[in-house]
Design a protein around this motif. Structure first.
Motif, mmCIF file in Angstrom:
data_model
loop_
_atom_site.group_PDB
_atom_site.id
_atom_site.type_symbol
_atom_site.label_atom_id
_atom_site.label_comp_id
_atom_site.label_asym_id
_atom_site.label_seq_id
_atom_site.Cartn_x
_atom_site.Cartn_y
_atom_site.Cartn_z
ATOM 1 N N PHE A 191 25.565 -5.162 -53.719
ATOM 2 C CA PHE A 191 24.314 -4.469 -53.392
ATOM 3 C C PHE A 191 23.191 -4.842 -54.367
ATOM 4 C CE2 PHE A 191 27.795 -1.899 -51.689
ATOM 5 C CZ PHE A 191 27.394 -1.778 -50.357
ATOM 6 N N ALA A 192 23.336 -5.988 -55.065
ATOM 7 C CA ALA A 192 22.397 -6.334 -56.134
ATOM 8 C C ALA A 192 21.072 -6.892 -55.638
ATOM 9 C CB ALA A 192 23.056 -7.314 -57.092
ATOM 10 N N THR A 193 21.052 -7.458 -54.424
ATOM 11 C CA THR A 193 19.788 -7.977 -53.898
ATOM 12 C C THR A 193 19.317 -7.072 -52.753
ATOM 13 O OG1 THR A 193 21.101 -9.471 -52.540
ATOM 14 C CG2 THR A 193 20.118 -10.410 -54.515
ATOM 15 N N ALA A 220 24.900 2.937 -48.019
ATOM 16 C CA ALA A 220 26.017 2.306 -47.292
ATOM 17 C C ALA A 220 27.166 3.285 -47.054
ATOM 18 C CB ALA A 220 26.531 1.093 -48.066
ATOM 19 N N ILE A 221 27.422 4.175 -48.034
ATOM 20 C CA ILE A 221 28.599 5.050 -47.878
ATOM 21 C C ILE A 221 28.276 6.411 -47.266
ATOM 22 C CG2 ILE A 221 29.999 3.972 -49.672
ATOM 23 C CD1 ILE A 221 29.382 6.278 -51.523
ATOM 24 N N GLU A 222 26.968 6.754 -47.131
ATOM 25 C CA GLU A 222 26.681 8.152 -46.750
ATOM 26 C C GLU A 222 27.161 8.518 -45.342
ATOM 27 O OE1 GLU A 222 22.567 8.940 -47.442
ATOM 28 O OE2 GLU A 222 21.878 7.550 -45.889
ATOM 29 N N ASN A 223 27.253 7.535 -44.429
ATOM 30 C CA ASN A 223 27.740 7.842 -43.082
ATOM 31 C C ASN A 223 29.248 7.719 -42.934
ATOM 32 O OD1 ASN A 223 25.212 8.319 -41.984
ATOM 33 N ND2 ASN A 223 24.865 6.117 -41.660
ATOM 34 N N VAL A 224 29.896 7.101 -43.918
ATOM 35 C CA VAL A 224 31.334 6.829 -43.760
ATOM 36 C C VAL A 224 32.227 7.605 -44.726
ATOM 37 C CG1 VAL A 224 31.149 4.536 -42.726
ATOM 38 C CG2 VAL A 224 31.115 4.752 -45.193
ATOM 39 N N MET A 225 31.633 8.135 -45.789
ATOM 40 C CA MET A 225 32.437 8.859 -46.770
ATOM 41 C C MET A 225 31.918 10.287 -46.871
ATOM 42 S SD MET A 225 33.049 7.765 -50.703
ATOM 43 C CE MET A 225 32.553 9.115 -51.725
ATOM 44 N N VAL A 244 20.598 -1.661 -44.851
ATOM 45 C CA VAL A 244 21.901 -1.553 -45.508
ATOM 46 C C VAL A 244 22.949 -1.187 -44.453
ATOM 47 C CG1 VAL A 244 23.239 -0.384 -47.302
ATOM 48 C CG2 VAL A 244 20.781 -0.783 -47.638
ATOM 49 N N PRO A 245 23.929 -2.077 -44.212
ATOM 50 C CA PRO A 245 24.949 -1.739 -43.202
ATOM 51 C C PRO A 245 25.916 -0.676 -43.716
ATOM 52 C CG PRO A 245 25.427 -3.887 -44.189
ATOM 53 C CD PRO A 245 24.192 -3.374 -44.871
ATOM 54 N N ASP A 246 26.560 0.032 -42.781
ATOM 55 C CA ASP A 246 27.589 1.000 -43.181
ATOM 56 C C ASP A 246 28.691 0.284 -43.948
ATOM 57 O OD1 ASP A 246 26.380 3.234 -42.181
ATOM 58 O OD2 ASP A 246 27.633 3.391 -40.383
ATOM 59 N N PHE A 247 29.216 0.963 -44.957
ATOM 60 C CA PHE A 247 30.259 0.414 -45.822
ATOM 61 C C PHE A 247 31.567 0.241 -45.047
ATOM 62 C CE2 PHE A 247 33.546 0.768 -49.093
ATOM 63 C CZ PHE A 247 33.038 -0.024 -50.100
ATOM 64 N N THR A 248 32.177 -0.945 -45.132
ATOM 65 C CA THR A 248 33.522 -1.135 -44.566
ATOM 66 C C THR A 248 34.373 -1.892 -45.593
ATOM 67 O OG1 THR A 248 32.909 -3.232 -43.539
ATOM 68 C CG2 THR A 248 32.795 -1.270 -42.133
ATOM 69 N N PHE A 249 35.673 -1.732 -45.465
ATOM 70 C CA PHE A 249 36.591 -2.392 -46.398
ATOM 71 C C PHE A 249 36.904 -3.793 -45.875
ATOM 72 C CE2 PHE A 249 36.971 2.125 -47.250
ATOM 73 C CZ PHE A 249 36.891 2.136 -48.637
ATOM 74 N N ASN A 250 35.870 -4.646 -45.878
ATOM 75 C CA ASN A 250 36.002 -6.001 -45.345
ATOM 76 C C ASN A 250 36.315 -6.999 -46.470
ATOM 77 O OD1 ASN A 250 33.625 -6.359 -46.721
ATOM 78 N ND2 ASN A 250 32.324 -6.181 -44.896
ATOM 79 N N GLU A 251 36.347 -8.281 -46.095
ATOM 80 C CA GLU A 251 36.697 -9.348 -47.040
ATOM 81 C C GLU A 251 35.779 -9.358 -48.275
ATOM 82 O OE1 GLU A 251 38.600 -12.168 -48.897
ATOM 83 O OE2 GLU A 251 39.375 -11.394 -47.002
ATOM 84 N N ASP A 252 34.474 -9.110 -48.072
ATOM 85 C CA ASP A 252 33.529 -9.099 -49.205
ATOM 86 C C ASP A 252 33.879 -7.994 -50.199
ATOM 87 O OD1 ASP A 252 32.114 -11.172 -48.077
ATOM 88 O OD2 ASP A 252 30.634 -9.859 -47.100
ATOM 89 N N VAL A 253 34.194 -6.817 -49.653
ATOM 90 C CA VAL A 253 34.560 -5.683 -50.523
ATOM 91 C C VAL A 253 35.894 -5.965 -51.214
ATOM 92 C CG1 VAL A 253 35.249 -3.249 -50.528
ATOM 93 C CG2 VAL A 253 33.199 -3.965 -49.271
ATOM 94 N N VAL A 254 36.840 -6.519 -50.468
ATOM 95 C CA VAL A 254 38.160 -6.819 -51.037
ATOM 96 C C VAL A 254 38.029 -7.710 -52.280
ATOM 97 C CG1 VAL A 254 40.308 -8.109 -50.599
ATOM 98 C CG2 VAL A 254 39.486 -6.422 -48.939
#
Ligand SMILES: C[S@@+](CC[C@H](N)C(=O)[O-])C[C@H]1O[C@@H](n2cnc3c(N)ncnc32)[C@H](O)[C@@H]1O
Ligand SMILES: O=C(O)C(=O)C[C@]1(C(=O)O)C=C[C@@H](O)C=C1
Length: 259
Positions: free
Chosen positions: A21-23, A218-223, A28-38
């Protein structure tokens, strides 16, 4: 990719810093546990959750206390298997097996790599199986330890009671559920104070204001965190007899729920 982070066959990547999330992002898309997050997850969770390394290591210690011979130990929402590894380091009961469950294919794939690395480094570890599945639709077998380490907050609120009820039903006498969550606070002043302190924790760990703000959206709708009282009431409604908080650092806590 810098040399430090290049993959070595058989060795897990664990040093890549979280810059997701540095740039500035147009949206901002909803947070998912995808390859980038992994790829950045070990760094992300350590810099975002106060007390995370202490919680993980001590879940291993708690698991050793509650583990009963010839039962399963579940790590639900296992991500890269940090809790699974801690259980395998500490539990010595006969005939136990760890089941790590996650519904993110990217997490499951990397978790298996991490665990085969653990197997290569240590002997006499509990057997382990990593299962790609939705924990709300999983057939739970008799277990003495169930860990939900920062997972329940990502389950739809209306599905949480049923999941906890099924966990209660699978627990054998002497077993326990270990539930770690980000807390919300009913009192607005307390909520504001703990939120500010959590932001200060993230800042102290090198996150910029932009990274903190973009991660929040990113996390407010999913967590969706609950209060300690909501957790206690729901665990009792699910059939647990006692709820014992054993750790809190800022707005992150861990509870032991006894069947
Ligand atoms: C914050 S992470 C958990 C961290 C991990 N337990 C640890 O200690 O490092 C939440 C995990 O729950 C998983 N998850 C979310 N909903 C799930 C579901 N319905 N079934 C299985 N896994 C789920 C996500 O894929 C993610 O890996
Ligand atoms: O509350 C936040 O800001 C977080 O980043 C927390 C949290 C979590 O509790 O799981 C959210 C998503 C990531 O998995 C890592 C940490």
């Amino acid at each position: 990719m810098p040399a430090l982070y290049r993959r070595t066959p058989g060795l897990p990547v664990s040093k890549e810093p979280d810059r997701l999330f540095a740039t500035p992002l147009a949206q901002v898309p909803d947070f998912t546990f995808n390859e980038d997050v992994v790829r950045v997850f070990p760094d992300m969770i350590k810099r975002s959750v106060p007390g995370y390394p202490t919680i993980v290591e001590n879940i291993g210690v708690l698991a050793a206390q509650f583990a009963q011979p010839d039962t399963l130990l579940y790590d639900l929402g296992s991500s890269l298997g940090a809790v699974t590894q801690a259980m395998r380091r500490h539990v010595r009961s006969e005939g136990c097996k760890v089941l790590a469950v996650d519904n993110s294919p990217a997490m499951v794939e990397r978790c298996r790599e991490y665990l085969s690395h653990q197997d290569a480094m240590h002997q006499e570890l509990l057997p382990v199986q990593v299962i790609e599945a939705d924990i709300t639709a999983l057939d739970l077998q008799p277990a003495s330890v169930v860990a939900l380490n920062f997972t329940l907050q990502f389950i739809e609120p209306q599905a949480r009671l049923a999941l906890l009820g099924r966990i209660r039903q699978c627990l054998v006498p002497g077993g326990a559920l270990i539930l770690s969550e980000k807390l919300r606070f009913a009192d607005p002043q307390q909520q504001a104070l703990l939120t500010d302190l959590h932001v200060a924790f993230k800042r102290a760990n090198g996150y910029s204001e932009l990274e903190i703000a973009q991660k929040r959206s990113a996390i407010e709708n999913v967590m969706k965190p609950d209060s300690l009282e909501e957790h206690r009431q729901r665990l009792l409604a699910a059939g647990f007899s006692q709820v014992v908080p054993w750790f809190q650092c800022l707005n992150f806590a861990s509870l032991i729920a006894l069947p």
